[in-house]
Design an enzyme around this catalytic site. Structure first.
Site, PDB file in Angstrom:
ATOM      1  N   THR A  11       0.824  -1.223   0.000  1.00 48.25           N
ATOM      2  CA  THR A  11       0.000   0.000   0.000  1.00 48.25           C
ATOM      3  C   THR A  11       0.856   1.271   0.000  1.00 48.25           C
ATOM      4  OG1 THR A  11      -0.153  -0.154   2.412  1.00 48.25           O
ATOM      5  CG2 THR A  11      -1.965  -1.116   1.149  1.00 48.25           C
ATOM      6  N   ALA A  88       7.640  -1.160   6.123  1.00 48.91           N
ATOM      7  CA  ALA A  88       8.491  -0.476   7.107  1.00 48.91           C
ATOM      8  C   ALA A  88       7.781   0.727   7.679  1.00 48.91           C
ATOM      9  CB  ALA A  88       9.791  -0.015   6.452  1.00 48.91           C
ATOM     10  N   SER A  90       8.732   3.892   7.681  1.00 52.10           N
ATOM     11  CA  SER A  90       9.804   4.357   6.799  1.00 52.10           C
ATOM     12  C   SER A  90      10.158   5.822   6.992  1.00 52.10           C
ATOM     13  CB  SER A  90       9.390   4.117   5.340  1.00 52.10           C
ATOM     14  OG  SER A  90       8.382   5.029   4.976  1.00 52.10           O
ATOM     15  N   THR A 133      18.541   0.704   2.541  1.00 52.79           N
ATOM     16  CA  THR A 133      18.442   2.148   2.319  1.00 52.79           C
ATOM     17  C   THR A 133      19.779   2.867   2.428  1.00 52.79           C
ATOM     18  OG1 THR A 133      17.651   4.169   3.427  1.00 52.79           O
ATOM     19  CG2 THR A 133      17.724   2.212   4.766  1.00 52.79           C
ATOM     20  N   GLU A 135      20.113   5.392   4.054  1.00 55.59           N
ATOM     21  CA  GLU A 135      20.220   5.851   5.450  1.00 55.59           C
ATOM     22  C   GLU A 135      21.242   5.021   6.224  1.00 55.59           C
ATOM     23  OE1 GLU A 135      18.577   8.363   7.589  1.00 55.59           O
ATOM     24  OE2 GLU A 135      18.497   9.222   5.587  1.00 55.59           O
ATOM     25  N   TYR A 157      15.594   4.531  12.688  1.00 53.42           N
ATOM     26  CA  TYR A 157      15.246   3.930  11.398  1.00 53.42           C
ATOM     27  C   TYR A 157      16.495   3.330  10.752  1.00 53.42           C
ATOM     28  CZ  TYR A 157      14.134   3.706   6.395  1.00 53.42           C
ATOM     29  OH  TYR A 157      13.976   3.290   5.088  1.00 53.42           O
ATOM     30  N   LYS A 161      17.232  -0.621  10.052  1.00 53.16           N
ATOM     31  CA  LYS A 161      17.466  -1.125   8.695  1.00 53.16           C
ATOM     32  C   LYS A 161      18.843  -1.784   8.585  1.00 53.16           C
ATOM     33  CE  LYS A 161      13.846  -0.080   6.015  1.00 53.16           C
ATOM     34  NZ  LYS A 161      13.215  -0.990   5.061  1.00 53.16           N
ATOM     35  N   ARG A 192       4.409   9.626  -3.480  1.00 59.27           N
ATOM     36  CA  ARG A 192       5.225   9.710  -2.265  1.00 59.27           C
ATOM     37  C   ARG A 192       4.351  10.117  -1.081  1.00 59.27           C
ATOM     38  NH1 ARG A 192       9.563   7.979   0.582  1.00 59.27           N
ATOM     39  NH2 ARG A 192      11.401   9.276   0.312  1.00 59.27           N
TER      40      ARG A 192
HETATM   41  P1  NAP Z   1       6.021   3.863   2.380  1.00 57.46           P
HETATM   42  O1  NAP Z   1       5.315   4.593   1.290  1.00 57.46           O
HETATM   43  O2  NAP Z   1       6.151   4.476   3.717  1.00 57.46           O
HETATM   44  O3  NAP Z   1       5.297   2.432   2.532  1.00 57.46           O
HETATM   45  C1  NAP Z   1       5.555   1.597   3.612  1.00 57.46           C
HETATM   46  C2  NAP Z   1       4.634   0.406   3.505  1.00 57.46           C
HETATM   47  O4  NAP Z   1       4.875  -0.449   4.633  1.00 57.46           O
HETATM   48  C3  NAP Z   1       3.142   0.750   3.553  1.00 57.46           C
HETATM   49  O5  NAP Z   1       2.454  -0.138   2.712  1.00 57.46           O
HETATM   50  C4  NAP Z   1       2.788   0.453   5.006  1.00 57.46           C
HETATM   51  O6  NAP Z   1       1.433   0.143   5.197  1.00 57.46           O
HETATM   52  C5  NAP Z   1       3.639  -0.771   5.233  1.00 57.46           C
HETATM   53  N1  NAP Z   1       3.844  -1.087   6.646  1.00 57.46           N
HETATM   54  C6  NAP Z   1       4.257  -0.261   7.629  1.00 57.46           C
HETATM   55  N2  NAP Z   1       4.347  -0.931   8.796  1.00 57.46           N
HETATM   56  C7  NAP Z   1       3.962  -2.205   8.521  1.00 57.46           C
HETATM   57  C8  NAP Z   1       3.827  -3.368   9.313  1.00 57.46           C
HETATM   58  N3  NAP Z   1       4.094  -3.379  10.620  1.00 57.46           N
HETATM   59  N4  NAP Z   1       3.415  -4.518   8.725  1.00 57.46           N
HETATM   60  C9  NAP Z   1       3.095  -4.537   7.391  1.00 57.46           C
HETATM   61  N5  NAP Z   1       3.204  -3.454   6.600  1.00 57.46           N
HETATM   62  C10 NAP Z   1       3.641  -2.300   7.165  1.00 57.46           C
HETATM   63  O7  NAP Z   1       7.494   3.452   1.914  1.00 57.46           O
HETATM   64  P2  NAP Z   1       8.129   3.427   0.443  1.00 57.46           P
HETATM   65  O8  NAP Z   1       8.670   4.778   0.137  1.00 57.46           O
HETATM   66  O9  NAP Z   1       7.182   2.783  -0.475  1.00 57.46           O
HETATM   67  O10 NAP Z   1       9.399   2.493   0.700  1.00 57.46           O
HETATM   68  C11 NAP Z   1       9.300   1.080   0.592  1.00 57.46           C
HETATM   69  C12 NAP Z   1      10.417   0.447   1.397  1.00 57.46           C
HETATM   70  O11 NAP Z   1      11.672   0.877   0.913  1.00 57.46           O
HETATM   71  C13 NAP Z   1      10.418   0.778   2.882  1.00 57.46           C
HETATM   72  O12 NAP Z   1      10.894  -0.363   3.559  1.00 57.46           O
HETATM   73  C14 NAP Z   1      11.429   1.892   3.014  1.00 57.46           C
HETATM   74  O13 NAP Z   1      11.986   1.918   4.303  1.00 57.46           O
HETATM   75  C15 NAP Z   1      12.428   1.482   1.964  1.00 57.46           C
HETATM   76  N6  NAP Z   1      13.177   2.564   1.320  1.00 57.46           N
HETATM   77  C16 NAP Z   1      12.529   3.621   0.775  1.00 57.46           C
HETATM   78  C17 NAP Z   1      13.240   4.618   0.121  1.00 57.46           C
HETATM   79  C18 NAP Z   1      12.551   5.798  -0.510  1.00 57.46           C
HETATM   80  O14 NAP Z   1      13.239   6.788  -0.789  1.00 57.46           O
HETATM   81  N7  NAP Z   1      11.243   5.725  -0.777  1.00 57.46           N
HETATM   82  C19 NAP Z   1      14.643   4.505   0.018  1.00 57.46           C
HETATM   83  C20 NAP Z   1      15.270   3.391   0.565  1.00 57.46           C
HETATM   84  C21 NAP Z   1      14.540   2.415   1.201  1.00 57.46           C
HETATM   85  P3  NAP Z   1       0.294   1.301   5.468  1.00 57.46           P
HETATM   86  O15 NAP Z   1      -0.095   1.806   4.112  1.00 57.46           O
HETATM   87  O16 NAP Z   1      -0.765   0.532   6.143  1.00 57.46           O
HETATM   88  O17 NAP Z   1       0.937   2.342   6.316  1.00 57.46           O
HETATM   89  O1  G4F Z   2      12.180  13.276   2.695  1.00 62.83           O
HETATM   90  P1  G4F Z   2      12.835  12.928   3.962  1.00 62.83           P
HETATM   91  O2  G4F Z   2      11.963  12.791   5.158  1.00 62.83           O
HETATM   92  O3  G4F Z   2      13.658  11.603   3.655  1.00 62.83           O
HETATM   93  P2  G4F Z   2      14.894  10.884   4.367  1.00 62.83           P
HETATM   94  O4  G4F Z   2      15.027  11.244   5.785  1.00 62.83           O
HETATM   95  O5  G4F Z   2      16.069  11.114   3.490  1.00 62.83           O
HETATM   96  O6  G4F Z   2      14.428   9.361   4.292  1.00 62.83           O
HETATM   97  C1  G4F Z   2      13.837   8.834   3.108  1.00 62.83           C
HETATM   98  O7  G4F Z   2      14.848   8.320   2.281  1.00 62.83           O
HETATM   99  C2  G4F Z   2      15.566   7.194   2.833  1.00 62.83           C
HETATM  100  C3  G4F Z   2      16.620   6.801   1.804  1.00 62.83           C
HETATM  101  O8  G4F Z   2      17.783   7.558   2.037  1.00 62.83           O
HETATM  102  C4  G4F Z   2      14.579   6.083   3.093  1.00 62.83           C
HETATM  103  F1  G4F Z   2      15.231   4.993   3.561  1.00 62.83           F
HETATM  104  C5  G4F Z   2      13.535   6.550   4.089  1.00 62.83           C
HETATM  105  O9  G4F Z   2      12.572   5.510   4.270  1.00 62.83           O
HETATM  106  C6  G4F Z   2      12.822   7.777   3.514  1.00 62.83           C
HETATM  107  O10 G4F Z   2      12.103   7.367   2.373  1.00 62.83           O
HETATM  108  O11 G4F Z   2      13.959  14.012   4.315  1.00 62.83           O
HETATM  109  C7  G4F Z   2      14.967  14.369   3.406  1.00 62.83           C
HETATM  110  C8  G4F Z   2      15.785  15.531   3.978  1.00 62.83           C
HETATM  111  C9  G4F Z   2      16.264  15.292   5.409  1.00 62.83           C
HETATM  112  O12 G4F Z   2      17.599  15.742   5.509  1.00 62.83           O
HETATM  113  C10 G4F Z   2      15.384  16.189   6.255  1.00 62.83           C
HETATM  114  O13 G4F Z   2      15.967  16.669   7.462  1.00 62.83           O
HETATM  115  O14 G4F Z   2      14.935  16.683   4.037  1.00 62.83           O
HETATM  116  C11 G4F Z   2      15.140  17.329   5.281  1.00 62.83           C
HETATM  117  N1  G4F Z   2      13.953  18.133   5.608  1.00 62.83           N
HETATM  118  C12 G4F Z   2      13.965  19.482   5.754  1.00 62.83           C
HETATM  119  N2  G4F Z   2      12.736  19.892   6.087  1.00 62.83           N
HETATM  120  C13 G4F Z   2      12.722  17.679   5.861  1.00 62.83           C
HETATM  121  C14 G4F Z   2      11.950  18.796   6.166  1.00 62.83           C
HETATM  122  N3  G4F Z   2      12.201  16.426   5.819  1.00 62.83           N
HETATM  123  C15 G4F Z   2      10.871  16.289   6.093  1.00 62.83           C
HETATM  124  N4  G4F Z   2      10.334  15.046   6.036  1.00 62.83           N
HETATM  125  N5  G4F Z   2      10.084  17.360   6.417  1.00 62.83           N
HETATM  126  C16 G4F Z   2      10.583  18.648   6.467  1.00 62.83           C
HETATM  127  O15 G4F Z   2       9.856  19.598   6.765  1.00 62.83           O
END
Ligand code: NAP
Ligand code: G4F
Length: 374
Positions: A11, A88, A90, A133, A135, A157, A161, A192
């Site tokens: 989702t 996650a 996340s 990730t 991170e 987080y 991870k 997103r």
């Molecule tokens: P997201 O939009 O936050 O989606 C997270 C998903 O995990 C949602 O479907 C959520 O369900 C589900 N979830 C959360 N807690 C759960 C639990 N306890 N049991 C089962 N499902 C659960 O994340 P995303 O951006 O698609 O990222 C996908 C994965 O890649 C995550 O593991 C994230 O940490 C990792 N990742 C993301 C990025 C990025 O930049 N997007 C980069 C590196 C790694 P609900 O809809 O019910 O909340």
């Molecule tokens: O968009 P962010 O919240 O992403 P962040 O922390 O980089 O994490 C995302 O990417 C990771 C991969 O590197 C994933 F693993 C993780 O699950 C997630 O998808 O923040 C990006 C940057 C940070 O430095 C944060 O401090 O933006 C800065 N920021 C500045 N103002 C903010 C804000 N972030 C958020 N969320 N909200 C703000 O108002």
């Protein structure tokens, strides 16, 4: 017989793009959804459009990666060829508020899935993808980051991870499982989550431009990220599981931009220029000029409700984190060489797609409020 894929986190943003990719490739796709009191299929419904509920292409099962018996039962029932563990908590900032839950879900969740595969005797059949990730690199030890760069996570987080990463490697080495990590750098899209920085920016700026809001409040706008498009990144997830040998891969664009640059690129699509004044908590983003919105962005000059001199971005202390990851930039050479993968969608195109999508949403809000455009 088509292959069966099980996606946890279906989702979420990546779940939508990955399920679409796997369906196109002919997989039978099973998705784990949590039982929640609101509709958590709305993102998928929006993405797939009319007919999504009726065609039942994705087979949903209730489940939660914090619940071992439920997860084990699901895997026993489906016997998937591939598991993509995307589930996650996340959000990095939220992980400081909910560290134990984040660890339960993001660290132990991976272990529960791997252990279920092993105890069910599926270790030679089921391939496992772990959503690792950038991170993990946190306080980066070198730039750009590769598969060999030492890890230094900076949040609950990131630390959770890190366990997910190593337990995946460990099950591969201990039990000969095909278990692999994609170390994905930030990837975004119109799907997103609304509180990640890119989407927060495109949602708020769209509403500001059209007069629904006055100001966007931000944290650290100097932080730098390597931003790609989720559509490109899910293809890498699939490729990682199609290799002869399980290995871990950095997936990135190799380019980095600051949060400030993301804001500048987003307002530019709507025809605005922004200038920055002040420092630290007093820094402000001020409208510095109004030109023509991009032709395909769906707004005419007369719809723009901001004027030169308006303060549209301010800094708010609550959006800073206890420890920050200041800079991330990935080197995807290994993925290029072994997977034949490279990112297709460029930064400017990503920003454009996101803001155009959110301008459309804002226009829909205005339309519903007023019965027409003012
Ligand atoms: P997201 O939009 O936050 O989606 C997270 C998903 O995990 C949602 O479907 C959520 O369900 C589900 N979830 C959360 N807690 C759960 C639990 N306890 N049991 C089962 N499902 C659960 O994340 P995303 O951006 O698609 O990222 C996908 C994965 O890649 C995550 O593991 C994230 O940490 C990792 N990742 C993301 C990025 C990025 O930049 N997007 C980069 C590196 C790694 P609900 O809809 O019910 O909340
Ligand atoms: O968009 P962010 O919240 O992403 P962040 O922390 O980089 O994490 C995302 O990417 C990771 C991969 O590197 C994933 F693993 C993780 O699950 C997630 O998808 O923040 C990006 C940057 C940070 O430095 C944060 O401090 O933006 C800065 N920021 C500045 N103002 C903010 C804000 N972030 C958020 N969320 N909200 C703000 O108002």
């Amino acid at each position: 017989m088509s292959k069966k894929a099980l996606i946890t986190g279906i989702t979420g943003q990546d779940g939508a793009y990955l399920s679409e990719l796997l369906l196109k490739k002919g997989y039978e796709v099973f998705g784990v959804r949590r039982r929640v009191s609101v509709d958590n299929l709305s993102r998928l419904r929006e993405f797939y459009g009319p007919g999504f509920d009726a065609d039942k292409k994705i087979k949903f099962r209730y489940g939660d990666v914090t619940d071992s018996p439920g997860i084990t039962r699901l895997i026993a029932e489906i016997k998937p060829d591939e598991i993509y563990n995307l589930a996650a908590q996340s959000h990095v900032a939220v992980s400081f508020e909910q560290p134990e839950y984040t660890a339960n879900c993001d660290a132990l969740g991976a272990l529960r899935l791997l252990e279920a595969v092993r105890t069910l005797g599926l270790e030679k059949k089921t391939r496992f993808y772990q959503a690792s990730t950038s991170e993990l690199f946190g306080k980066v030890r070198e730039a750009p980051q590769t598969e060999l760069t030492p890890f230094y996570p900076r949040s609950p987080y990131g630390a959770s991870k890190l366990f997910g990463y190593w337990i995946t490697v460990n099950y591969r080495e201990s039990y000969g499982m095909f278990a692999a990590n994609g170390i994905l750098f930030n990837h975004e899209s119109p799907l997103r989550g609304e509180t990640f920085v890119t989407r927060k920016i495109t949602l708020a700026l769209s509403r500001i431009v059209l007069g629904l809001e006055k100001c966007l409040f931000m944290g650290n706008i100097n932080s730098k990220r390597d931003w790609g498009h989720a559509r490109d990144y899910v293809e890498a997830m699939w490729l990682i599981l199609q290799q002869k040998k399980a290995e871990d891969f950095v997936i990135a664009t190799g380019l980095q931009y600051s949060v400030k640059e993301f804001i500048e690129a987003a307002v530019k699509v709507a025809g605005l220029a922004i200038k920055w004044e002040g420092r630290g908590l007093s820094e402000k983003g001020i409208v510095d000029g109004i030109g023509r919105p991009a032709r395909d962005c769906g707004i005419a000059p007369g719809m723009i409700k901001v004027k030169k001199g308006d303060v549209i971005v301010k800094i708010a202390p609550e959006f800073f984190r206890p420890a920050e990851v200041e800079t991330l930039q990935g080197d995807f050479s290994k993925a290029g060489k072994k997977l034949g993968w490279s990112p297709k969608i460029k930064f400017a195109e990503l920003v454009r797609e996101m803001i155009i999508s959110d301008l459309k949403l804002a226009r829909r809000v205005i339309y519903l409020k007023t019965g027409g455009f003012q």
